[in-house]
Enzyme design. Structure first.
Site, PDB file in Angstrom:
ATOM      1  N   ASP A  92       0.958  -0.707   1.639  1.00 38.66           N
ATOM      2  CA  ASP A  92      -0.169  -1.252   0.874  1.00 38.66           C
ATOM      3  C   ASP A  92      -0.757  -0.205  -0.081  1.00 38.66           C
ATOM      4  OD1 ASP A  92      -1.670  -3.402   0.090  1.00 38.66           O
ATOM      5  OD2 ASP A  92      -2.918  -3.510   1.879  1.00 38.66           O
ATOM      6  N   ASP A  93      -1.768   0.513   0.354  1.00 34.73           N
ATOM      7  CA  ASP A  93      -2.450   1.499  -0.501  1.00 34.73           C
ATOM      8  C   ASP A  93      -2.506   2.831   0.249  1.00 34.73           C
ATOM      9  OD1 ASP A  93      -3.474  -0.386  -2.717  1.00 34.73           O
ATOM     10  OD2 ASP A  93      -4.105  -1.358  -0.859  1.00 34.73           O
TER      11      ASP A  93
ATOM     12  N   HIS B 217       5.678  -3.692  -0.435  1.00 31.51           N
ATOM     13  CA  HIS B 217       4.250  -4.007  -0.549  1.00 31.51           C
ATOM     14  C   HIS B 217       3.503  -2.692  -0.701  1.00 31.51           C
ATOM     15  CE1 HIS B 217       0.512  -6.317   1.193  1.00 31.51           C
ATOM     16  NE2 HIS B 217       0.208  -5.504   0.179  1.00 31.51           N
TER      17      HIS B 217
ATOM     18  N   GLU C 297      -4.512 -12.446   4.599  1.00 31.05           N
ATOM     19  CA  GLU C 297      -4.954 -11.086   4.962  1.00 31.05           C
ATOM     20  C   GLU C 297      -6.362 -11.232   5.538  1.00 31.05           C
ATOM     21  OE1 GLU C 297      -5.410  -8.418   1.613  1.00 31.05           O
ATOM     22  OE2 GLU C 297      -5.643  -6.651   2.894  1.00 31.05           O
TER      23      GLU C 297
ATOM     24  N   HIS D 223       0.904  -0.927  -3.727  1.00 37.17           N
ATOM     25  CA  HIS D 223       0.198  -0.974  -5.018  1.00 37.17           C
ATOM     26  C   HIS D 223       0.211   0.435  -5.593  1.00 37.17           C
ATOM     27  CE1 HIS D 223      -1.527  -4.970  -3.944  1.00 37.17           C
ATOM     28  NE2 HIS D 223      -1.404  -4.480  -2.719  1.00 37.17           N
TER      29      HIS D 223
ATOM     30  N   HIS E 260      -0.381 -12.231  -2.050  1.00 29.85           N
ATOM     31  CA  HIS E 260      -1.185 -11.838  -0.896  1.00 29.85           C
ATOM     32  C   HIS E 260      -1.831 -13.104  -0.343  1.00 29.85           C
ATOM     33  CE1 HIS E 260      -0.686  -7.843  -2.435  1.00 29.85           C
ATOM     34  NE2 HIS E 260      -1.540  -7.295  -1.575  1.00 29.85           N
TER      35      HIS E 260
HETATM   36  N1  ADE Z   1      -5.072  -4.694  -4.073  1.00 29.90           N
HETATM   37  C1  ADE Z   1      -4.706  -3.511  -3.570  1.00 29.90           C
HETATM   38  N2  ADE Z   1      -4.594  -3.583  -2.244  1.00 29.90           N
HETATM   39  C2  ADE Z   1      -4.881  -4.851  -1.888  1.00 29.90           C
HETATM   40  C3  ADE Z   1      -4.925  -5.568  -0.658  1.00 29.90           C
HETATM   41  N3  ADE Z   1      -4.649  -4.987   0.506  1.00 29.90           N
HETATM   42  N4  ADE Z   1      -5.291  -6.864  -0.685  1.00 29.90           N
HETATM   43  C4  ADE Z   1      -5.582  -7.449  -1.831  1.00 29.90           C
HETATM   44  N5  ADE Z   1      -5.543  -6.841  -3.007  1.00 29.90           N
HETATM   45  C5  ADE Z   1      -5.194  -5.544  -3.043  1.00 29.90           C
HETATM   46 ZN    ZN Z   2      -1.562  -5.357  -0.850  1.00 28.69          ZN
END
Ligand code: ADE
Ligand code: ZN
Length: 380
Positions: free
Chosen positions: A319-320, A11, A227, A13, A224
């Site tokens: 995630d990011d 997970h 969340e 991006h 996703h």
């Molecule tokens: N795109 C990038 N990160 C995300 C996240 N945490 N939730 C939804 N879309 C995303």
């Molecule tokens: Zn994500």
């Protein structure tokens, strides 16, 4: 020490791994003046100061604004190469990396420019022995479009606006890429689809037909859900989209029936296709993301260990990372710091990272053995 744990990345991006320094380099390379409409940040400090998010939506606004600096194949190459170096430094052995093509095709950048750059950029990580694959995420806030757009979508064409970068057209580009370019670059294949972006107003069932078409062509599916959206979105992702994994899913603890469902193995065709046998549906939990996006404003209240102890196949992801203060190891460290897991819980989380990867037991066993070996070496 946690850097040594053999890890998977399930997970992540790729656009969320774009560090501010690289964003400024790419902006300059593309003649986008700092503070201009195309790149609305005057300085590194100003960009970093924007990394305080009230919620998912506030984060995504910044994430899309910064992703605007990615324009050429070389830009995507630079992004993937930088992240590939992280994979090697962090003991990652298996990575299924998300990318968001509609973020780029909607700005007129051809699908193949994005994918070729990413595939070339991951060549060194692949050569270093890391299993690297791509997972195309549809943006839930972009138009779904019509099945007829599958045929119209020539992957070499750019699009002039988000209205035309629909989910159906994007799936058409993926399938065309796989039949032509993808066959020439087998090392970093697109193996699956996902669903991301602004969650609450966009229920998963909007994408049922797109997912069905993609799964029927051998693509694995994740989404996703749960969340910031309700547990119902986890149910509909499983029942309508027939995903074999859920990204985040932390709100599942609000629904006891869902928790019981997630703790059991299921033998549906899509689960067996993804794992080679009946399997639980994993949750890819991202602790630092949940903290930064105020899903758990007090991170010591994260429910990761609650999920684990209920028998849910939860694992740790990032995630990011450029936005949330850390890559794979940083998320392990955050869990240790915030939740004080036992060694047995930590080992289970690391093992779950392997179990949750799309692949058969036979393909994943060497990695699982290495996780076990690491823990038998260090566990008291
Ligand atoms: N795109 C990038 N990160 C995300 C996240 N945490 N939730 C939804 N879309 C995303
Ligand atoms: Zn994500």
């Amino acid at each position: 020490m946690v850097a040594g744990i053999p890890k998977t990345v399930l997970h992540l991006h790729i656009e969320g791994s774009l560090e501010p320094e690289l964003a400024f380099v790419l902006a300059e390379r593309n003649s986008m003046a700092p503070g201009s409409q195309g790149f609305p940040y005057e300085s590194l400090d100003q960009l970093r100061a924007a990394y305080r998010f009230a919620d998912l939506g506030a984060f995504l606004d910044v994430y899309y604004a910064v992703a605007g600096v990615l324009r050429t194949e070389d830009d995507f190459h630079a992004l993937a190469e930088a992240y590939g170096r992280r994979l090697q430094a962090e003991g990652v052995r298996w990575a299924e990396v998300f990318f968001d093509p509609q973020t780029h095709t909607s700005r007129g950048i051809p699908f193949d420019t994005v994918v070729r750059g990413l595939q070339r950029g991951f060549a060194s990580a692949h050569a270093a022995g890391i299993h690297v694959a791509l997972v195309l995420c549809f943006l839930r806030d972009a138009p779904v479009g019509e099945p007829a757009e599958l045929q119209a979508a020539s992957s070499a064409d750019g699009f002039a606006s988000m209205d035309q970068a629909t989910a159906w057209a994007t799936l058409g580009q993926l399938l065309q890429h796989r039949a032509t370019d993808g066959a020439k670059v087998p090392n970093v294949p697109i193996i699956g689809i996902g669903l991301d972006s602004y969650e609450k107003p966009y229920p998963p069932e909007l994408f049922t037909d797109v997912f069905e078409h993609a799964r029927a062509r051998g693509l694995a599916a994740t989404a996703h859900a749960g969340e910031e959206g309700p547990p119902q979105f986890v149910w509909t992702s499983i029942r309508e989209l027939k995903v074999s994994r859920i990204d985040h899913g932390v709100r599942s603890t609000e629904d006891p029936e869902l928790m019981a469902f997630l703790a059991q193995e299921h033998d549906t065709p899509e689960i067996v296709a993804a794992y080679g046998r009946p399997h639980r549906i994993p949750l890819t939990v991202c602790p630092r993301s949940n903290y930064m996006l105020k899903v758990f404003p007090d991170p010591t209240r994260s429910n990761l260990l609650e999920l684990l102890d209920a028998g849910v196949l939860a694992c740790i992801h990032s995630d990011d990372p450029a936005y949330f203060g850390g890559y794979a190891s940083d998320n392990y460290l955050a869990v240790i710091d915030w939740l004080d897991p036992s060694w047995a819980q930590l080992r289970q989380l690391a093992r779950n990272g392997v179990l949750a990867a799309w692949g058969t037991d036979a393909a994943k066993q060497p990695l699982l053995d290495d996780v076990d070996a690491w823990f038998s070496r260090w566990m008291p």
